[in-house]
Design a protein around this motif. Structure first.
Motif, PDB file in Angstrom:
ATOM      1  N   THR A 143       1.060  -1.449   0.032  1.00  0.00           N
ATOM      2  CA  THR A 143       0.355  -0.189  -0.210  1.00  0.00           C
ATOM      3  C   THR A 143       0.894   1.662   0.139  1.00  0.00           C
ATOM      4  O   THR A 143       0.543   2.028  -0.347  1.00  0.00           O
ATOM      5  N   ILE A 159      -7.021  -9.234  -3.209  1.00  0.00           N
ATOM      6  CA  ILE A 159      -7.902 -10.057  -2.970  1.00  0.00           C
ATOM      7  C   ILE A 159      -8.875 -10.597  -3.278  1.00  0.00           C
ATOM      8  O   ILE A 159      -9.343 -11.773  -3.142  1.00  0.00           O
ATOM      9  N   ALA A 213      -8.023   1.545  -4.259  1.00  0.00           N
ATOM     10  CA  ALA A 213      -8.793   0.811  -4.603  1.00  0.00           C
ATOM     11  C   ALA A 213      -8.995  -0.101  -5.094  1.00  0.00           C
ATOM     12  O   ALA A 213      -9.042  -1.502  -4.425  1.00  0.00           O
ATOM     13  N   TRP A 239     -16.429  -3.363  -1.798  1.00  0.00           N
ATOM     14  CA  TRP A 239     -16.675  -1.934  -1.273  1.00  0.00           C
ATOM     15  C   TRP A 239     -14.783  -0.802  -2.214  1.00  0.00           C
ATOM     16  O   TRP A 239     -14.607   0.574  -2.751  1.00  0.00           O
ATOM     17  N   GLY A 240     -14.431  -1.575  -2.507  1.00  0.00           N
ATOM     18  CA  GLY A 240     -12.997  -1.545  -2.843  1.00  0.00           C
ATOM     19  C   GLY A 240     -13.324  -1.506  -4.066  1.00  0.00           C
ATOM     20  O   GLY A 240     -12.910  -0.248  -4.824  1.00  0.00           O
ATOM     21  N   ALA A 257     -16.784  -8.390   0.921  1.00  0.00           N
ATOM     22  CA  ALA A 257     -17.028  -7.226   1.199  1.00  0.00           C
ATOM     23  C   ALA A 257     -15.574  -6.281   0.566  1.00  0.00           C
ATOM     24  O   ALA A 257     -15.707  -5.295   0.051  1.00  0.00           O
ATOM     25  N   PRO A 258     -14.467  -6.504   1.369  1.00  0.00           N
ATOM     26  CA  PRO A 258     -13.157  -5.716   0.650  1.00  0.00           C
ATOM     27  C   PRO A 258     -13.508  -5.618  -1.222  1.00  0.00           C
ATOM     28  O   PRO A 258     -12.971  -4.374  -1.252  1.00  0.00           O
ATOM     29  N   VAL A 259     -13.756  -6.721  -1.655  1.00  0.00           N
ATOM     30  CA  VAL A 259     -13.767  -6.238  -3.128  1.00  0.00           C
ATOM     31  C   VAL A 259     -14.489  -5.421  -3.631  1.00  0.00           C
ATOM     32  O   VAL A 259     -14.651  -4.621  -4.210  1.00  0.00           O
ATOM     33  N   TYR A 280      -6.443  -2.981  -3.929  1.00  0.00           N
ATOM     34  CA  TYR A 280      -6.780  -4.201  -3.208  1.00  0.00           C
ATOM     35  C   TYR A 280      -8.140  -5.286  -4.563  1.00  0.00           C
ATOM     36  O   TYR A 280      -7.770  -6.411  -3.465  1.00  0.00           O
ATOM     37  N   TRP A 288     -24.801  -4.506   1.669  1.00  0.00           N
ATOM     38  CA  TRP A 288     -23.729  -5.378   3.230  1.00  0.00           C
ATOM     39  C   TRP A 288     -23.603  -6.667   2.965  1.00  0.00           C
ATOM     40  O   TRP A 288     -24.111  -7.116   2.944  1.00  0.00           O
TER      41      TRP A 288
END
Length: 502
Positions: free
Chosen positions: A49, A413, A406, A355-356, A351-353, A409, A306
């Protein structure tokens, strides 16, 4: 001839099986083994990062410097020269911090990811070596001339050196993305006794995702630098200092952003189609698409949700029917593979994918709207008087960095649970004897060192920005008086900042 091993055949080539080592399992090997894997992933994510920010910034800055020096040689307008020296100092600090963070990142391949280095080293090693032989040697050869050669070499040779450094940053991007793209869409290899061996280097370098990812990354680097230049310019104009330089830089930032951001949208769309073809599970995670709908119903575009991985569904979903099909497949009733089409063990963290991807796209849309509005205001003649637009550039000046991280990620991810997609799981690639305590110790050490080193570096950069471009009355490259220092960083210690006309 290219040899691609699909996921269902992963681990077998010429009758050879993967070694008996299985993925880390907490129930069999203890919680410490699982923690070591998790901490190794966190550490790599933390280091990369930081690292990706500085090379991306210097890629754009190097080309910006080449443009500034070219304009100086064409026009002999001293403002171009003053801007060149201003951004040269920022480039030098950023380049140094990028080198430091890159060295730390390379250590982890041996300490934390020894199995990856062992099994894929025959492919990744030469690709990274090519980066050193081309990009690093090119940059090292001409960087000294660029930083210290003003008035010591001819103006044309100095410009040539600046262009070579800029070219070196592109070579570096080329080889690093070639290696990473092969890990995303591997081909051109064979597996013998669990080891990856190259068969077709052309296929390895130009893997299916490479052209799209290279174009997307280079444009992202240019846009990131463009937003910083525009934000700094807007800050000067709002404060009423460095008016001439601020106006000139803002015009160039607006012009470039108005061209590059729409082009990035096009490249991103092509990249998305490529992901859908070669990494459908990643695409499903980006859209949090769990179930196949009714035939002909298409795929909705999920604006907000979500993702609930346990329930395999989305909570609080807000979606537009069919628009996802139009964007993702260019068809009104097109379909993409849902997450439930594969076992849970084959899915990335959703979730991280999810939202990223939305952070990246959202910031991209905001930057695009700002660039188009600024271009319109420039055409109408009130760009520099618009407080809203100037404040918008100031607010979004770090947006390129955030969108870049982002997006990275999403890429990294999204390929989980594999480090070489479909062929080598991340849990199989971690060093077998590493302990959670060792990884935690190194992670804390890195965090403290980064806070000190990069904190001081960023503070120094902000100080340079606050001082702004300096006026150079005499020929640059000589020491003493008001003349431009021969050392490009030494002007950062001066307090006699010029606040007007520079």
């Amino acid at each position: 001839m290219a040899v691609f091993t699909p996921p269902e055949q992963a681990g077998t080539r010429r009758g050879a099986q993967w070694p008996a080592r299985r993925p880390v399992n907490a129930a069999e090997n203890g919680v410490d083994a699982l923690d070591a894997l998790l901490l190794s992933r966190i550490q790599f994510g933390f280091v990369i990062t930081f690292h990706i920010l500085f090379p991306a910034f210097t890629i754009g800055l190097a080309h910006w410097l080449a443009f500034l020096e070219w304009r100086w040689l064409r026009t002999r307008d001293t403002l171009w020269r003053d801007l060149y020296f201003f951004w040269l100092r920022i480039f030098a600090i950023s380049f140094g911090m990028g080198v430091v963070s890159g060295i730390v990142m390379s250590f982890q391949f041996g300490t934390n990811w020894a199995v990856l280095s062992e099994r894929a080293g025959a492919i990744l090693g030469p690709l990274l070596a090519y980066e050193v032989l081309t990009a690093f040697f090119l940059e090292a050869s001409f960087l000294g001339v660029m930083l210290f050669g003003w008035n010591r070499v001819s103006p044309k040779l100095h410009l040539f050196s600046t262009c070579m450094v800029a070219l070196g940053t592109l070579f570096s991007t080329f080889w690093i993305l070639a290696a990473n793209s092969w890990m995303q869409t591997p081909q051109g290899h064979e597996i013998i006794d669990g080891m990856f061996h190259p068969v077709d280097w052309w296929a390895i370098i130009f893997s299916p995702s490479f052209p799209y990812r290279l174009a997307h990354m280079v444009l992202a680097a240019f846009i990131t630098t463009c937003m910083v230049i525009g934000g700094v310019s807007a800050w000067y104009l709002r404060r009423g200092v460095h008016i001439d330089g601020g106006r000139r830089m803002l015009k160039l930032a607006v012009a470039f952003a108005a061209i590059a951001l729409p082009l990035q949208v096009l490249v991103g769309d092509l990249h998305g189609l490529n992901v859908g073809e070669h990494q459908p599970v990643k695409l499903a995670a980006m859209e949090a698409h769990w179930e196949q709908g009714e035939p002909g119903a298409g795929v909705p575009l999920v604006l907000f949700a979500w993702p609930d991985e346990a329930a395999e569904s989305n909570r609080y979903e807000l979606a537009i029917p069919r628009l996802g099909s139009l964007i993702l497949t260019h068809s009104w009733d097109g379909e993409i593979e849902p997450l439930t089409a594969v076992p849970a063990s084959e899915r990335p963290p959703v979730a991280p994918v999810f939202w990223g991807f939305r952070i990246m796209v959202g910031l991209g849309v905001a930057m695009l709207l700002l660039a188009l509005a600024s271009a319109w205001a420039w055409w109408r003649g009130w760009l520099f008087e618009s407080k809203w637009l100037l404040n918008g550039w100031r607010l979004l000046s770090p947006a390129g960095f955030v969108a870049l991280v982002a997006g990275w990620y999403v890429v990294e991810i999204g390929r989980q649970p594999y480090v070489v997609y479909g062929l080598l799981r991340t849990s199989e690639a971690v060093s077998p004897n590493i302990t959670a305590a060792a990884v935690m110790t190194s992670l804390i050490t890195y965090a403290v060192a980064y806070a000190v080193i990069f904190g001081a570096g960023i503070w120094y950069l902000l100080g340079l920005v606050r001082k702004g471009p300096q006026r150079h009355e005499d020929a640059p490259g000589t020491e003493g008086g008001d003349k431009t220092p021969a050392r490009p960083l030494s002007v950062g210690d001066r307090d006699d900042a010029q606040t007007e006309g520079a």
